[in-house]
Design a protein around this motif. Structure first.
Motif, mmCIF file in Angstrom:
data_model
loop_
_atom_site.group_PDB
_atom_site.id
_atom_site.type_symbol
_atom_site.label_atom_id
_atom_site.label_comp_id
_atom_site.label_asym_id
_atom_site.label_seq_id
_atom_site.Cartn_x
_atom_site.Cartn_y
_atom_site.Cartn_z
ATOM 1 N N LEU A 1 -3.746 1.853 3.999
ATOM 2 C CA LEU A 1 -3.776 2.496 2.698
ATOM 3 C C LEU A 1 -2.861 3.711 2.789
ATOM 4 C CD1 LEU A 1 -5.305 2.099 0.001
ATOM 5 C CD2 LEU A 1 -6.949 3.788 0.825
ATOM 6 N N PHE B 1 -1.714 -0.257 -0.901
ATOM 7 C CA PHE B 1 -2.269 -0.985 0.230
ATOM 8 C C PHE B 1 -1.218 -1.972 0.700
ATOM 9 C CE2 PHE B 1 -4.296 -4.787 1.988
ATOM 10 C CZ PHE B 1 -5.002 -4.217 3.036
ATOM 11 N N PHE C 1 -11.837 -0.968 -0.966
ATOM 12 C CA PHE C 1 -11.203 -0.966 0.353
ATOM 13 C C PHE C 1 -12.219 -0.480 1.376
ATOM 14 C CE2 PHE C 1 -8.012 -0.210 -2.861
ATOM 15 C CZ PHE C 1 -7.035 -1.140 -2.549
#
Length: 107
Positions: A25, A34, A87
């Protein structure tokens, strides 16, 4: 300084189907991105990028888990259109703090 130069980079994984695609990230001056790595980069092409001005909220969300999988708290980016992107990151509190400071406040 170039707007695309990374200000901060974290190891991250993005939920894809029943698994997690490994990658990183990246926070730049204008975007959160990402970038997948390894097999995920070659097979799935699961790149994600959003301008920070389009991020409505940054927080955490409890992961789905599965029948035998543990639930892992995840980073959650909510965009202006209401969509949410999750994430898995290692140092979740730090990431939430840094990204929260990078996103412009809405009036």
């Amino acid at each position: 300084m170039n707007d695309d130069a990374p200000l901060q980079v974290w190891k991250a994984r993005r939920p894809v189907g029943r698994g997690l695609a490994a990658g990183r990230l990246i926070l730049t001056k204008t975007h959160i991105t990402f970038e997948p790595k390894g097999l995920a980069a070659r097979v799935d092409g699961m790149r994600f990028s959003v301008a920070t001005k389009h991020v409505a909220a940054i927080g955490t969300i409890e992961g789905q888990g599965g029948r035998f999988a543990r639930k892992i708290e995840r980073l959650c980016l909510t965009l202006g259109d209401g969509s949410q992107w999750e994430f898995v990151v290692d140092d979740l509190p730090e990431v939430v703090t840094v990204l929260g400071a990078a996103v412009p406040r809405r009036a």
